[in-house]
Design a protein around this motif. Structure first.
Motif, PDB file in Angstrom:
ATOM      1  N   ILE A  99      -0.251   3.326   9.630  1.00 31.52           N
ATOM      2  CA  ILE A  99      -1.654   3.296   9.187  1.00 31.52           C
ATOM      3  C   ILE A  99      -2.260   4.701   9.263  1.00 31.52           C
ATOM      4  N   ALA A 100      -1.962   5.415  10.347  1.00 31.14           N
ATOM      5  CA  ALA A 100      -2.505   6.766  10.514  1.00 31.14           C
ATOM      6  C   ALA A 100      -2.021   7.689   9.405  1.00 31.14           C
ATOM      7  N   VAL A 101      -0.740   7.603   9.079  1.00 29.15           N
ATOM      8  CA  VAL A 101      -0.186   8.440   8.011  1.00 29.15           C
ATOM      9  C   VAL A 101      -0.812   8.080   6.669  1.00 29.15           C
ATOM     10  N   TYR A 102      -0.923   6.786   6.398  1.00 29.82           N
ATOM     11  CA  TYR A 102      -1.489   6.313   5.128  1.00 29.82           C
ATOM     12  C   TYR A 102      -2.923   6.819   4.945  1.00 29.82           C
ATOM     13  N   LYS A 103      -3.726   6.716   5.990  1.00 27.49           N
ATOM     14  CA  LYS A 103      -5.124   7.140   5.895  1.00 27.49           C
ATOM     15  C   LYS A 103      -5.235   8.656   5.735  1.00 27.49           C
ATOM     16  N   ALA A 104      -4.414   9.402   6.469  1.00 28.63           N
ATOM     17  CA  ALA A 104      -4.465  10.856   6.341  1.00 28.63           C
ATOM     18  C   ALA A 104      -3.968  11.300   4.971  1.00 28.63           C
ATOM     19  N   PHE A 105      -2.931  10.645   4.476  1.00 27.81           N
ATOM     20  CA  PHE A 105      -2.379  10.980   3.159  1.00 27.81           C
ATOM     21  C   PHE A 105      -3.417  10.751   2.065  1.00 27.81           C
ATOM     22  N   ASN A 106      -4.205   9.700   2.215  1.00 30.10           N
ATOM     23  CA  ASN A 106      -5.244   9.372   1.236  1.00 30.10           C
ATOM     24  C   ASN A 106      -6.527  10.163   1.425  1.00 30.10           C
ATOM     25  N   GLU A 141      -8.575   9.871   3.919  1.00 32.59           N
ATOM     26  CA  GLU A 141      -9.596   9.102   4.641  1.00 32.59           C
ATOM     27  C   GLU A 141      -9.875   9.724   6.004  1.00 32.59           C
ATOM     28  N   THR A 142      -8.887  10.415   6.541  1.00 28.17           N
ATOM     29  CA  THR A 142      -9.030  11.111   7.824  1.00 28.17           C
ATOM     30  C   THR A 142      -8.295  12.437   7.712  1.00 28.17           C
ATOM     31  N   GLY A 143      -8.509  13.316   8.691  1.00 34.58           N
ATOM     32  CA  GLY A 143      -7.717  14.526   8.768  1.00 34.58           C
ATOM     33  C   GLY A 143      -6.394  14.231   9.450  1.00 34.58           C
ATOM     34  N   PRO A 144      -5.529  15.259   9.605  1.00 28.11           N
ATOM     35  CA  PRO A 144      -4.271  15.065  10.327  1.00 28.11           C
ATOM     36  C   PRO A 144      -4.534  14.554  11.744  1.00 28.11           C
ATOM     37  N   HIS A 145      -3.757  13.571  12.174  1.00 29.11           N
ATOM     38  CA  HIS A 145      -3.927  12.981  13.504  1.00 29.11           C
ATOM     39  C   HIS A 145      -3.011  13.709  14.493  1.00 29.11           C
ATOM     40  N   ARG A 165       0.810  -1.212   0.000  1.00 28.74           N
ATOM     41  CA  ARG A 165       0.000   0.000   0.000  1.00 28.74           C
ATOM     42  C   ARG A 165       0.850   1.272   0.000  1.00 28.74           C
ATOM     43  N   ALA A 166       1.913   1.274   0.806  1.00 27.01           N
ATOM     44  CA  ALA A 166       2.700   2.504   0.915  1.00 27.01           C
ATOM     45  C   ALA A 166       4.125   2.193   1.332  1.00 27.01           C
ATOM     46  N   LEU A 167       5.048   2.980   0.812  1.00 24.87           N
ATOM     47  CA  LEU A 167       6.432   2.991   1.272  1.00 24.87           C
ATOM     48  C   LEU A 167       6.636   4.339   1.953  1.00 24.87           C
ATOM     49  N   ILE A 168       6.883   4.296   3.239  1.00 23.06           N
ATOM     50  CA  ILE A 168       6.872   5.497   4.074  1.00 23.06           C
ATOM     51  C   ILE A 168       8.278   5.791   4.586  1.00 23.06           C
ATOM     52  N   ASP A 169       8.627   7.056   4.634  1.00 22.35           N
ATOM     53  CA  ASP A 169       9.932   7.440   5.173  1.00 22.35           C
ATOM     54  C   ASP A 169      10.077   6.912   6.603  1.00 22.35           C
ATOM     55  N   GLY A 170      10.965   5.935   6.781  1.00 24.81           N
ATOM     56  CA  GLY A 170      11.083   5.274   8.074  1.00 24.81           C
ATOM     57  C   GLY A 170      11.768   6.111   9.125  1.00 24.81           C
ATOM     58  N   GLN A 171      12.690   6.960   8.701  1.00 13.24           N
ATOM     59  CA  GLN A 171      13.406   7.799   9.659  1.00 13.24           C
ATOM     60  C   GLN A 171      12.454   8.767  10.349  1.00 13.24           C
ATOM     61  N   ARG A 172      11.627   9.464   9.562  1.00 12.21           N
ATOM     62  CA  ARG A 172      10.716  10.436  10.160  1.00 12.21           C
ATOM     63  C   ARG A 172       9.603   9.735  10.940  1.00 12.21           C
ATOM     64  N   LEU A 173       9.116   8.615  10.429  1.00 12.13           N
ATOM     65  CA  LEU A 173       8.089   7.864  11.146  1.00 12.13           C
ATOM     66  C   LEU A 173       8.607   7.421  12.509  1.00 12.13           C
ATOM     67  N   THR A 174       9.876   7.002  12.555  1.00 13.89           N
ATOM     68  CA  THR A 174      10.483   6.571  13.815  1.00 13.89           C
ATOM     69  C   THR A 174      10.568   7.716  14.809  1.00 13.89           C
ATOM     70  N   LEU A 175      10.934   8.896  14.341  1.00 15.39           N
ATOM     71  CA  LEU A 175      11.020  10.048  15.231  1.00 15.39           C
ATOM     72  C   LEU A 175       9.664  10.348  15.860  1.00 15.39           C
ATOM     73  N   TRP A 176       8.629  10.354  15.030  1.00 16.97           N
ATOM     74  CA  TRP A 176       7.284  10.662  15.529  1.00 16.97           C
ATOM     75  C   TRP A 176       6.806   9.613  16.520  1.00 16.97           C
TER      76      TRP A 176
END
Length: 324
Positions: free
Chosen positions: A311-318, A320-324, A102-113
């Motif tokens: 999952i939260a990033v994927y849904k907001a990016f698409n 499906e939801t607003g920013p979490h 479904r998505a390839l997400i920047d792992g460095q920034r995701l880890t920080l968050w």
């Protein structure tokens, strides 16, 4: 499959929102095998650590929608000498039913968050509600995220940054001041530990930095670094004086130097670990018991955090939801 950049992640998340997402994730649970550690030896310089962290939605929790995720991370301590972050990585999110990427997400920034927000989640149970003074030990990429995340859960009025290289601490403090925080560089670490209501430590240190003798009653200690048994951020006194909590029992008792070494020395027994984030989030174990209690949270990172954040990033990016 979509690609989600670091800047996309920043637009999709808020620290307070992600804390709540992680709280719900720990309540619901997920399948997360113990992460794989591999040492990549280098003929010159420090070895690189390769981490593989898989997780997938627990079909028994009845949520319906399922995902599979895996993070591939490298930790390269020598990167600091060339002005690059020590932690690099990517996160792959798959459809749980079909296995479709479904998505390839920047792992460095995701880890920080997710790392900062996991610490803030713990602090929501363990730090005093009136905690106003935050000390961040370390000036890496995680430092400002820890400051923002803790400030989303407690009324932080003043932030101090300590680092072995004072100029690096000042850079983080300057960046936080630009965002409106009252932030400054700390000169003496022991004095700063005595000053703080929350001590958040994120370093690659192999020797203890936070000394228990300087912790005031009521302090909350957040140890984020020391992801390997040979590493350490708090000394035995910090452990023995504190009510100790962890993100996951399996990870912390195997990988976290602060826990592994304290058990070996006798400063901590396995049964002394009060709770993990699953138990705290589900209300199965209590958090802070009194205003004067010293609490300590040891984080080594958990794949469930990456999965929930991904999952939260994927849904907001698409959309499906607003920013979490």
């Amino acid at each position: 499959m979509i690609h989600i950049s670091a800047e996309d992640i920043d637009r999709c998340l808020t620290h307070a929102g992600l804390v709540d997402i992680l709280r719900e994730a720990f309540r619901a649970g997920a399948v997360q095998p113990l992460r794989h550690h591999h040492t990549v030896e280098r003929p010159q310089g420090s070895d690189v650590t390769l981490l593989l962290m898989p997780a997938w939605s627990d079909p028994s929790n009845g949520t319906g929608e399922t995902y599979i995720g895996v993070k591939v991370v490298t930790v390269s301590p020598d990167n600091n000498t060339i002005g690059k972050p020590a932690i690099m990585g990517v996160y792959l999110l798959l459809d749980g039913a079909t296995g479709e990427p479904r998505a390839l997400i920047d792992g460095q920034r995701l880890t920080l968050w997710r790392t900062a927000c996991a610490s803030a989640l713990a602090a929501s149970y363990l730090a005093r509600e009136d905690a106003e003074r935050l000390l961040v030990v370390g000036a890496g990429a995680l430092a400002p995220h820890l400051a923002r995340a803790h400030a989303s859960q407690r009324p932080i009025r003043e932030i101090k940054i300590w680092n072995r290289t004072p100029a690096n601490a000042e850079k983080v403090a300057e960046a936080l001041r630009a965002e409106g925080y009252h932030a400054s560089m700390a000169g003496n670490l022991d004095a700063a530990v005595s000053w703080a209501d929350i001590v958040s430590c994120a370093t690659l240190s192999s020797e203890p930095l936070v000394r228990g003798q300087f912790l005031r009653p009521g302090t909350h200690v957040d140890l984020v670094g020391a992801y390997a048994p040979t590493m350490r951020e708090g000394d035995d006194a910090a452990i023995s004086r504190s009510a100790v909590y962890v993100d996951t029992r399996a990870g912390a008792t195997k990988e976290a130097g602060d826990i592994v070494q304290a058990i070996k020395s006798g400063a901590l027994a396995l049964q002394d670990i009060k709770a993990d984030l699953f138990e705290l989030s589900r209300g199965e174990r209590p958090g802070r018991q009194s205003p004067d209690e010293i609490t300590l949270f040891k984080s080594v990172g958990a794949a469930i955090e990456d999965l929930a954040a991904g999952i939260a990033v994927y849904k907001a990016f698409n959309g499906e939801t607003g920013p979490h």
